[in-house]
Motif scaffolding. Structure first.
Motif, PDB file in Angstrom:
ATOM      1  N   ALA A 161       0.838  -1.206   0.000  1.00 10.45           N
ATOM      2  CA  ALA A 161       0.000   0.000   0.000  1.00 10.45           C
ATOM      3  C   ALA A 161       0.869   1.251   0.000  1.00 10.45           C
ATOM      4  N   LEU A 162       1.959   1.244   0.778  1.00 13.66           N
ATOM      5  CA  LEU A 162       2.858   2.399   0.803  1.00 13.66           C
ATOM      6  C   LEU A 162       3.483   2.622  -0.570  1.00 13.66           C
ATOM      7  N   ALA A 163       3.869   1.542  -1.239  1.00 16.80           N
ATOM      8  CA  ALA A 163       4.459   1.672  -2.570  1.00 16.80           C
ATOM      9  C   ALA A 163       3.434   2.222  -3.568  1.00 16.80           C
ATOM     10  N   LEU A 164       2.186   1.751  -3.496  1.00 17.24           N
ATOM     11  CA  LEU A 164       1.145   2.225  -4.419  1.00 17.24           C
ATOM     12  C   LEU A 164       0.818   3.694  -4.166  1.00 17.24           C
ATOM     13  N   VAL A 165       0.791   4.086  -2.888  1.00 21.75           N
ATOM     14  CA  VAL A 165       0.532   5.496  -2.562  1.00 21.75           C
ATOM     15  C   VAL A 165       1.620   6.381  -3.148  1.00 21.75           C
ATOM     16  N   GLY A 166       2.864   5.949  -3.059  1.00 21.57           N
ATOM     17  CA  GLY A 166       3.960   6.732  -3.620  1.00 21.57           C
ATOM     18  C   GLY A 166       3.835   6.894  -5.125  1.00 21.57           C
ATOM     19  N   SER A 184       8.742  -4.465  -2.575  1.00 20.55           N
ATOM     20  CA  SER A 184       7.467  -4.944  -2.040  1.00 20.55           C
ATOM     21  C   SER A 184       6.982  -6.154  -2.819  1.00 20.55           C
ATOM     22  N   VAL A 185       7.132  -6.094  -4.137  1.00 17.53           N
ATOM     23  CA  VAL A 185       6.698  -7.213  -4.974  1.00 17.53           C
ATOM     24  C   VAL A 185       7.569  -8.442  -4.712  1.00 17.53           C
ATOM     25  N   LEU A 186       8.869  -8.233  -4.561  1.00 14.07           N
ATOM     26  CA  LEU A 186       9.769  -9.357  -4.297  1.00 14.07           C
ATOM     27  C   LEU A 186       9.458 -10.015  -2.953  1.00 14.07           C
ATOM     28  N   ALA A 187       9.047  -9.221  -1.967  1.00 12.74           N
ATOM     29  CA  ALA A 187       8.668  -9.795  -0.672  1.00 12.74           C
ATOM     30  C   ALA A 187       7.481 -10.737  -0.837  1.00 12.74           C
ATOM     31  N   PHE A 188       6.524 -10.351  -1.656  1.00 16.09           N
ATOM     32  CA  PHE A 188       5.399 -11.236  -1.956  1.00 16.09           C
ATOM     33  C   PHE A 188       5.886 -12.521  -2.621  1.00 16.09           C
ATOM     34  N   PHE A 199      -0.080 -11.411  -7.998  1.00 16.86           N
ATOM     35  CA  PHE A 199      -1.083 -10.559  -7.352  1.00 16.86           C
ATOM     36  C   PHE A 199      -0.514  -9.169  -7.074  1.00 16.86           C
ATOM     37  N   ALA A 200       0.665  -9.105  -6.452  1.00 21.98           N
ATOM     38  CA  ALA A 200       1.250  -7.814  -6.087  1.00 21.98           C
ATOM     39  C   ALA A 200       1.674  -7.017  -7.314  1.00 21.98           C
ATOM     40  N   SER A 201       2.306  -7.678  -8.270  1.00 20.49           N
ATOM     41  CA  SER A 201       2.788  -6.946  -9.445  1.00 20.49           C
ATOM     42  C   SER A 201       1.632  -6.429 -10.295  1.00 20.49           C
ATOM     43  N   THR A 202       0.478  -7.058 -10.247  1.00 22.43           N
ATOM     44  CA  THR A 202      -0.692  -6.565 -10.987  1.00 22.43           C
ATOM     45  C   THR A 202      -1.159  -5.226 -10.415  1.00 22.43           C
ATOM     46  N   PHE A 203      -1.170  -5.114  -9.094  1.00 22.12           N
ATOM     47  CA  PHE A 203      -1.539  -3.836  -8.472  1.00 22.12           C
ATOM     48  C   PHE A 203      -0.528  -2.752  -8.809  1.00 22.12           C
ATOM     49  N   VAL A 204       0.765  -3.097  -8.802  1.00 23.30           N
ATOM     50  CA  VAL A 204       1.793  -2.120  -9.146  1.00 23.30           C
ATOM     51  C   VAL A 204       1.640  -1.684 -10.602  1.00 23.30           C
ATOM     52  N   ALA A 205       1.360  -2.643 -11.474  1.00 26.01           N
ATOM     53  CA  ALA A 205       1.172  -2.308 -12.895  1.00 26.01           C
ATOM     54  C   ALA A 205      -0.006  -1.360 -13.079  1.00 26.01           C
ATOM     55  N   ALA A 206      -1.133  -1.645 -12.407  1.00 24.97           N
ATOM     56  CA  ALA A 206      -2.308  -0.785 -12.526  1.00 24.97           C
ATOM     57  C   ALA A 206      -2.016   0.615 -12.004  1.00 24.97           C
ATOM     58  N   ASN A 212       8.020  -1.468 -18.921  1.00 19.76           N
ATOM     59  CA  ASN A 212       8.477  -1.565 -17.534  1.00 19.76           C
ATOM     60  C   ASN A 212       7.505  -2.379 -16.677  1.00 19.76           C
ATOM     61  N   VAL A 213       6.212  -2.162 -16.911  1.00 18.51           N
ATOM     62  CA  VAL A 213       5.196  -2.900 -16.155  1.00 18.51           C
ATOM     63  C   VAL A 213       5.323  -4.397 -16.419  1.00 18.51           C
ATOM     64  N   LEU A 214       5.486  -4.749 -17.689  1.00 20.12           N
ATOM     65  CA  LEU A 214       5.588  -6.164 -18.052  1.00 20.12           C
ATOM     66  C   LEU A 214       6.869  -6.780 -17.486  1.00 20.12           C
ATOM     67  N   LEU A 215       7.945  -6.004 -17.480  1.00 14.08           N
ATOM     68  CA  LEU A 215       9.219  -6.503 -16.960  1.00 14.08           C
ATOM     69  C   LEU A 215       9.103  -6.833 -15.469  1.00 14.08           C
ATOM     70  N   VAL A 216       8.496  -5.925 -14.699  1.00 13.32           N
ATOM     71  CA  VAL A 216       8.322  -6.170 -13.269  1.00 13.32           C
ATOM     72  C   VAL A 216       7.422  -7.385 -13.041  1.00 13.32           C
ATOM     73  N   TRP A 217       6.378  -7.488 -13.806  1.00 10.01           N
ATOM     74  CA  TRP A 217       5.412  -8.575 -13.644  1.00 10.01           C
ATOM     75  C   TRP A 217       6.073  -9.933 -13.918  1.00 10.01           C
ATOM     76  N   VAL A 218       6.800 -10.019 -15.037  1.00  9.65           N
ATOM     77  CA  VAL A 218       7.446 -11.286 -15.403  1.00  9.65           C
ATOM     78  C   VAL A 218       8.565 -11.632 -14.417  1.00  9.65           C
ATOM     79  N   ALA A 219       9.372 -10.633 -14.042  1.00  5.52           N
ATOM     80  CA  ALA A 219      10.482 -10.895 -13.127  1.00  5.52           C
ATOM     81  C   ALA A 219       9.970 -11.378 -11.772  1.00  5.52           C
TER      82      ALA A 219
END
Length: 416
Positions: free
Chosen positions: A82-87, A114-118, A129-136, A152-159
Motif C-alpha cells: 500500500a505504501l508503494a502504491l501510494v507513492g 514490495s513485490v519481491l517480498a510477496f 497478485f502484487a505486481s498486478t496492483f503495481v502495474a495498474a 516496464n510494467v511487463l518486466l516487473v510482472w514477469v520478473a
C-alpha cells in the motif's frame, strides 16, 4: 552411552531474505538521491519529501520484518505494498516531470522490493497478485501510458513471477533433500542397531541352535525354536527398524532434519580424547590367536577405536564359526601416518565364491554390517580376500583424523 541430537538445517530461501533486506535499503537511498538531485522539478516538493521521509522511516523500522518468512506476515506485506502504491499515485500530485527522470515515480525501484517480498513469501501466485496492483498504479499515474510504461510494467510482472517460481522450486528441493537426509540418518541408525543385535542376540541364538542339534532330545527342540527366532530376528533387522529421526520445516530457516545419535560419554565434550587400539585388541590374543602390534601406542578417537575393535571381534567370530574352534588366527596392527590398518587372517578352508552374497541375501549380515558397516561409518574400508583351501584375510583400514606432532611410531611387519 549418552544420546545427543544433531540438527541439520538447510535453507535456500534465507539468503533471498538477506538480499531483499539489502535491496530495500539501497533502493531507499537511491529514491532519496533522485529526489534531492531533481528537487527543482517538483511543483510541490513538500509532498515528495514528506512521502520519502515516511518511506525511509518505514524501510528502516521494518527491516526485521523482511528477515525471514515468519516475521514477514500478510499484514506487513499488505501495508508495504500500500505504501508503494501510494507513492506511485502521489507522483503526479508532486508535479514531478517524469521525462527528466526517465519516468521514475516517487518510490522509484523501491516498489520492486514490495513485490519481491510477496514472491519470496508466497511464490509466483502472490508475486502475480502484487505486481498486478503495481502495474495498474503505474498506468493510472502515467495517465497516457507509453510503450516504455507497458514495457516496464511487463518486466516487473514477469520478473516477480519468475522469482516466485524459483522460490517454490527451491522449497521443493529443500524438502526432497531433507527427506533424503532423514532416510540416510535412519539407515545409519538401523545399521548400528543391527550390528549390535548381530554381535549379541543373533550369535547366541545361532549357538543355541547348533548345540541343541548336537545334543539331541529336548535340547534339539530348543535348538529348533532358537533357529526359528534367529530367522525371524534376521528378517526384522534386514527389513528395517524404527528410525530415530524426524523431518520438520521451519518457515523462516528452511527444512530441518533432527537426528538422535548415540554418543560415547568417554569421548568428552570436546571429543579430544584418544584411545590406544592395542589395549582393545590385546584381549583377543591366546593359544589360537596371535597378536602382532607396533611398539608404540596406536592412538585413535575412542569411538573409532571401539568400532574398529568390534569389527575385529566380528571377524574372529566368523573364524570360530566357519573355520572351526581349532583354526589358527593372526591379528596384525599397522600404524601409518594417515591410516591404521588391522589385518585378521586365518588358516581355515576359505570362503567359496559367491557365498558372501548368498549369506547377505539370506539375512546373514555379519560381514555386511558388523565389519563393512562399521568401517563405512568410520570412513574406512574392509577388504576380504579368501581362497578356498588357503584361509581368509580381512583387511580393515581406518583413516587417521589427527595425530600428535611428535608421533613417530614403529610399524609391525606386514607379513602380507
Amino acid at each position: 552411552m549418552a544420546k545427543r541430537e544433531r540438527v541439520v538445517r538447510m535453507s535456500v530461501e534465507q539468503p533471498l531474505w538477506r538480499a531483499l533486506t539489502a535491496y530495500r535499503i539501497l533502493t531507499m537511498l537511491y529514491a532519496s538521491l533522485l529526489a534531492v538531485f531533481g528537487r527543482g522539478e517538483y511543483e510541490r516538493p513538500w509532498v515528495a519529501f514528506g512521502y520519502l521521509v515516511v518511506m525511509a522511516a518505514w524501510t528502516l523500522a521494518t527491516l526485521p520484518k523482511v528477515a525471514g518468512a515468519v516475521s514477514c506476515t500478510k499484514r506487513f506485506l499488505g501495508a508495504d505494498l500500500a505504501l508503494a502504491l501510494v507513492g506511485i499515485l502521489l507522483t503526479p500530485l508532486a508535479d514531478f516531470d517524469a521525462q527528466h527522470m526517465d519516468g521514475s515515480t516517487l518510490p522509484s525501484i523501491w516498489t520492486a522490493g514490495s513485490v519481491l517480498a510477496f514472491a519470496i513469501k508466497g511464490g509466483w501466485r502472490w508475486a502475480a497478485f502484487a505486481s498486478t496492483f503495481v502495474a495498474a498504479a503505474n498506468i493510472v499515474e502515467r495517465g497516457e501510458p507509453s510503450r516504455d510504461t507497458f514495457h516496464n510494467v511487463l518486466l516487473v510482472w514477469v520478473a516477480a513471477i519468475a522469482i516466485g517460481y524459483v522460490v517454490e522450486v527451491a522449497r521443493a528441493s529443500e524438502r526432497t533433500l531433507a527427506r533424503a537426509l532423514e532416510i540416510e540418518a535412519a539407515t545409519r541408525e538401523r545399521e548400528r542397531l543391527a550390528r549390535g543385535i548381530h554381535d549379541s542376540v543373533l550369535q547366541v541364538l545361532a549357538m543355541v541352535q547348533r548345540r541343541g542339534t548336537a545334543l539331541g532330545g529336548e535340547a534339539a527342540e530348543l535348538g529348533r525354536m532358537a533357529g526359528e527366532q534367529e530367522v525371524a530376528l534376521r528378517t526384522l533387522v534386514s527389513s528395517g527398524l524404527v528410525p530415530t529421526t524426524r523431518v520438520s520445516e521451519d518457515a523462516a530457516e528452511g527444512a530441518v532434519v533432527r537426528t538422535v545419535e548415540v554418543d560415547d560419554e568417554e569421548d568428552g565434550p570436546a571429543g579430544g580424547a584418544v584411545c590406544d587400539l592395542r589395549s582393545l585388541l590385546a584381549p583377543h590374543a591366546g593359544s589360537r590367536v596371535s597378536f602382532a602390534e607396533p611398539g608404540a601406542p596406536v592412538l585413535l578417537a575412542p569411538a573409532a577405536a571401539k568400532e574398529l575393535a568390534a569389527a575385529v571381534s566380528a571377524a574372529l567370530d566368523n573364524v570360530r564359526v566357519h573355520a572351526g574352534q581349532d583354526a589358527q588366527a593372526w591379528i596384525l596392527v599397522e600404524d601409518w601416518p594417515d591410516e591404521v590398518i588391522v589385518t585378521v587372517r586365518d588358516d581355515g578352508p576359505g570362503i567359496a565364491e559367491g557365498r558372501l552374497a548368498q549369506a547377505e541375501g539370506e539375512g546373514r549380515m555379519g560381514v555386511a554390517l558388523s565389519i563393512r558397516g562399521r568401517l563405512r561409518e568410520l570412513g574406512g574400508t574392509a577388504e576380504l580376500i579368501s581362497v578356498p583351501g588357503q584361509g581368509t584375510e580381512v583387511e580393515l583400514k581406518v583413516p587417521r583424523v589427527s595425530r600428535t606432532p611428535d608421533d613417530s611410531r614403529g610399524k609391525a611387519g606386514s607379513g602380507r
